[in-house]
Design a protein around this motif. Structure first.
Motif, PDB file in Angstrom:
ATOM      1  N   ASP A   5       0.829  -1.207   0.000  1.00  0.00           N
ATOM      2  CA  ASP A   5       0.000   0.000   0.000  1.00  0.00           C
ATOM      3  C   ASP A   5       0.864   1.258   0.000  1.00  0.00           C
ATOM      4  N   ALA A   6       1.910   1.258   0.814  1.00  0.00           N
ATOM      5  CA  ALA A   6       2.808   2.423   0.865  1.00  0.00           C
ATOM      6  C   ALA A   6       3.521   2.618  -0.466  1.00  0.00           C
ATOM      7  N   LEU A   7       3.965   1.531  -1.091  1.00  0.00           N
ATOM      8  CA  LEU A   7       4.637   1.647  -2.381  1.00  0.00           C
ATOM      9  C   LEU A   7       3.687   2.144  -3.468  1.00  0.00           C
ATOM     10  N   ILE A   8       2.445   1.708  -3.422  1.00  0.00           N
ATOM     11  CA  ILE A   8       1.460   2.197  -4.391  1.00  0.00           C
ATOM     12  C   ILE A   8       1.245   3.695  -4.212  1.00  0.00           C
ATOM     13  N   MET A   9       1.180   4.136  -2.959  1.00  0.00           N
ATOM     14  CA  MET A   9       1.004   5.572  -2.705  1.00  0.00           C
ATOM     15  C   MET A   9       2.198   6.364  -3.231  1.00  0.00           C
ATOM     16  N   VAL A  10       3.409   5.850  -3.029  1.00  0.00           N
ATOM     17  CA  VAL A  10       4.599   6.527  -3.543  1.00  0.00           C
ATOM     18  C   VAL A  10       4.565   6.561  -5.067  1.00  0.00           C
ATOM     19  N   TYR A  11       4.186   5.458  -5.673  1.00  0.00           N
ATOM     20  CA  TYR A  11       4.095   5.387  -7.133  1.00  0.00           C
ATOM     21  C   TYR A  11       3.073   6.382  -7.668  1.00  0.00           C
TER      22      TYR A  11
END
Length: 157
Positions: A119-125
């Motif tokens: 979820d955090a990586l998707i938000m960064v992306y």
């Protein structure tokens, strides 16, 4: 606080609101979560990167404080086990309750951490894509202004 209760009045079941006794109890992890959300609401007006940094710093300090408290409990339990401190059964019951509340199921915890990381990586992306798109839109507007004086203004995004 009220709850509904069905009572028979004049041989007809009727829902009635009755007072419900309650007691509010909170634990430290709930307090930390509520403070985290409250800070996120307060930080919505600030720069997002600074707000995230502040939130992470506050969360880190809360976790460090929790770790220190757990270390004190662990040390006290070791001293009781070794006979350096008299046994306090109330303390032992509370320590047992604390240990039972900790997430010890490693597979479930690992899965939750993976989901949280994804979820955090998707938000960064998504954040990176949004910033890149905004920069591309600005560039397109500048090119349009520089090379197309007579035509009407267009926005690409």
């Amino acid at each position: 606080l009220y709850e509904t209760e069905v009572q028979v009045i004049d041989e007809t079941p009727t829902p009635v609101f009755v007072k419900c006794p309650f007691k509010i109890e909170t634990r430290d992890e709930e307090r930390i979560a509520v403070e985290h959300i409250a800070r996120a609401e307060d930080a919505s007006n600030e720069d997002s990167a600074a707000a995230v940094g502040t939130q992470l710093g506050n969360t880190l300090s809360a976790v460090k404080m929790l770790h220190e408290k757990l270390q004190l409990v662990f040390t006290a339990l070791q001293e009781m086990r070794d006979g350096h401190r008299p046994r306090n059964h109330e303390f032992l019951r509370r320590a047992a309750t604390l240990v039972k509340s900790l997430p010890l199921d490693s597979e479930r915890l690992r899965q939750e951490l993976v989901v949280e990381q994804v979820d955090a990586l998707i938000m960064v992306y998504l954040s990176t894509m949004t910033k890149g798109t905004a920069m591309l839109n600005d560039l397109a507007e500048k090119v349009h202004v520089a090379y197309d004086h007579g035509a009407r203004r267009r926005t690409f995004i």
